[in-house]
Design a protein around this motif. Structure first.
Motif, short mmCIF file in Angstrom:
data_model
loop_
_atom_site.label_atom_id
_atom_site.label_comp_id
_atom_site.label_asym_id
_atom_site.label_seq_id
_atom_site.Cartn_x
_atom_site.Cartn_y
_atom_site.Cartn_z
N MET A 91 0.82 -1.19 0.00
CA MET A 91 0.00 0.00 0.00
C MET A 91 0.87 1.26 0.00
O MET A 91 0.60 2.19 -0.73
N LEU A 92 1.90 1.28 0.83
CA LEU A 92 2.78 2.43 0.89
C LEU A 92 3.50 2.62 -0.44
O LEU A 92 3.67 3.76 -0.89
N THR A 93 3.90 1.53 -1.07
CA THR A 93 4.60 1.62 -2.34
C THR A 93 3.71 2.21 -3.42
O THR A 93 4.14 3.08 -4.18
N SER A 94 2.46 1.77 -3.49
CA SER A 94 1.57 2.30 -4.51
C SER A 94 1.25 3.78 -4.26
O SER A 94 1.13 4.56 -5.19
N THR A 95 1.15 4.17 -2.99
CA THR A 95 0.92 5.57 -2.67
C THR A 95 2.11 6.42 -3.07
O THR A 95 1.95 7.50 -3.64
N LEU A 96 3.30 5.91 -2.79
CA LEU A 96 4.52 6.64 -3.13
C LEU A 96 4.66 6.78 -4.64
O LEU A 96 5.02 7.85 -5.14
N ILE A 97 4.38 5.72 -5.37
CA ILE A 97 4.45 5.78 -6.83
C ILE A 97 3.42 6.78 -7.37
O ILE A 97 3.70 7.57 -8.27
N SER A 98 2.22 6.77 -6.80
CA SER A 98 1.18 7.71 -7.21
C SER A 98 1.61 9.15 -6.97
O SER A 98 1.39 10.02 -7.81
N VAL A 99 2.23 9.41 -5.83
CA VAL A 99 2.71 10.76 -5.52
C VAL A 99 3.79 11.19 -6.50
O VAL A 99 3.76 12.31 -7.03
N ILE A 100 4.72 10.31 -6.79
CA ILE A 100 5.81 10.65 -7.71
C ILE A 100 5.28 10.93 -9.12
O ILE A 100 5.66 11.92 -9.75
N VAL A 101 4.39 10.07 -9.59
CA VAL A 101 3.81 10.27 -10.93
C VAL A 101 3.03 11.58 -10.99
O VAL A 101 3.15 12.35 -11.95
N THR A 102 2.26 11.86 -9.96
CA THR A 102 1.48 13.10 -9.93
C THR A 102 2.39 14.32 -9.91
O THR A 102 2.13 15.30 -10.62
N LEU A 103 3.46 14.28 -9.14
CA LEU A 103 4.39 15.42 -9.11
C LEU A 103 5.08 15.62 -10.45
O LEU A 103 5.30 16.76 -10.87
N ILE A 104 5.38 14.54 -11.15
CA ILE A 104 5.98 14.65 -12.48
C ILE A 104 4.99 15.29 -13.45
O ILE A 104 5.34 16.19 -14.22
N VAL A 105 3.73 14.86 -13.39
CA VAL A 105 2.70 15.42 -14.28
C VAL A 105 2.48 16.89 -13.97
O VAL A 105 2.36 17.72 -14.88
N VAL A 106 2.43 17.25 -12.70
CA VAL A 106 2.23 18.66 -12.32
C VAL A 106 3.42 19.50 -12.76
O VAL A 106 3.25 20.62 -13.26
N GLY A 107 4.62 18.98 -12.61
CA GLY A 107 5.81 19.70 -13.08
C GLY A 107 5.78 19.93 -14.58
O GLY A 107 6.11 21.02 -15.06
N LEU A 108 5.36 18.91 -15.32
CA LEU A 108 5.22 19.06 -16.77
C LEU A 108 4.15 20.09 -17.12
O LEU A 108 4.33 20.91 -18.02
N LEU A 109 3.05 20.06 -16.38
CA LEU A 109 1.97 21.03 -16.59
C LEU A 109 2.47 22.46 -16.34
O LEU A 109 2.20 23.37 -17.14
N LEU A 110 3.21 22.65 -15.26
CA LEU A 110 3.74 23.99 -14.97
C LEU A 110 4.74 24.44 -16.04
O LEU A 110 4.77 25.61 -16.41
N TYR A 111 5.52 23.50 -16.55
CA TYR A 111 6.46 23.83 -17.63
C TYR A 111 5.70 24.26 -18.89
O TYR A 111 6.04 25.25 -19.53
N LEU A 112 4.64 23.50 -19.23
CA LEU A 112 3.86 23.83 -20.42
C LEU A 112 3.12 25.14 -20.27
O LEU A 112 2.95 25.88 -21.25
N ILE A 113 2.68 25.47 -19.06
CA ILE A 113 2.04 26.76 -18.83
C ILE A 113 3.03 27.89 -19.12
O ILE A 113 2.64 28.93 -19.65
N GLY A 114 4.29 27.67 -18.79
CA GLY A 114 5.32 28.68 -19.06
C GLY A 114 5.53 28.91 -20.55
O GLY A 114 5.97 29.99 -20.96
N LEU A 115 5.20 27.93 -21.39
CA LEU A 115 5.39 28.07 -22.83
C LEU A 115 4.24 28.77 -23.53
O LEU A 115 4.39 29.24 -24.66
N ILE A 116 3.09 28.84 -22.87
CA ILE A 116 1.91 29.44 -23.48
C ILE A 116 2.08 30.96 -23.52
O ILE A 116 2.40 31.58 -22.51
#
Length: 65
Positions: free
Chosen positions: A1-26
């Motif tokens: 359970m802890l592993t899946s939560t940690l993976i979910s957090v890491i994936v979400t942070l990567i997606v949010v970082g990509l989103l913030l990067y793309l917002i900077g390009l607009i």
């Protein structure tokens, strides 16, 4: 359970970082970009606090009882 939560957090942070990067390009006003960045960062911080149990549920179902 802890592993899946940690993976979910890491994936979400990567997606949010990509989103913030793309917002900077607009091409839009810098003030609007800054507001969007702040809102996204606050939402991620609240989500992280809820995920790790440091912040209670913000749902309205508790207030309706």
């Amino acid at each position: 359970m802890l592993t899946s939560t940690l993976i979910s957090v890491i994936v979400t942070l990567i997606v949010v970082g990509l989103l913030l990067y793309l917002i900077g390009l607009i091409p839009m006003d810098g003030t609007i970009k800054q507001i969007i960045r702040v809102v996204v960062i606050i939402a991620v911080i609240v989500w992280l606090l809820q995920t790790f149990g440091l912040l209670g549920s913000l749902g309205l179902h508790h207030a309706l009882r």
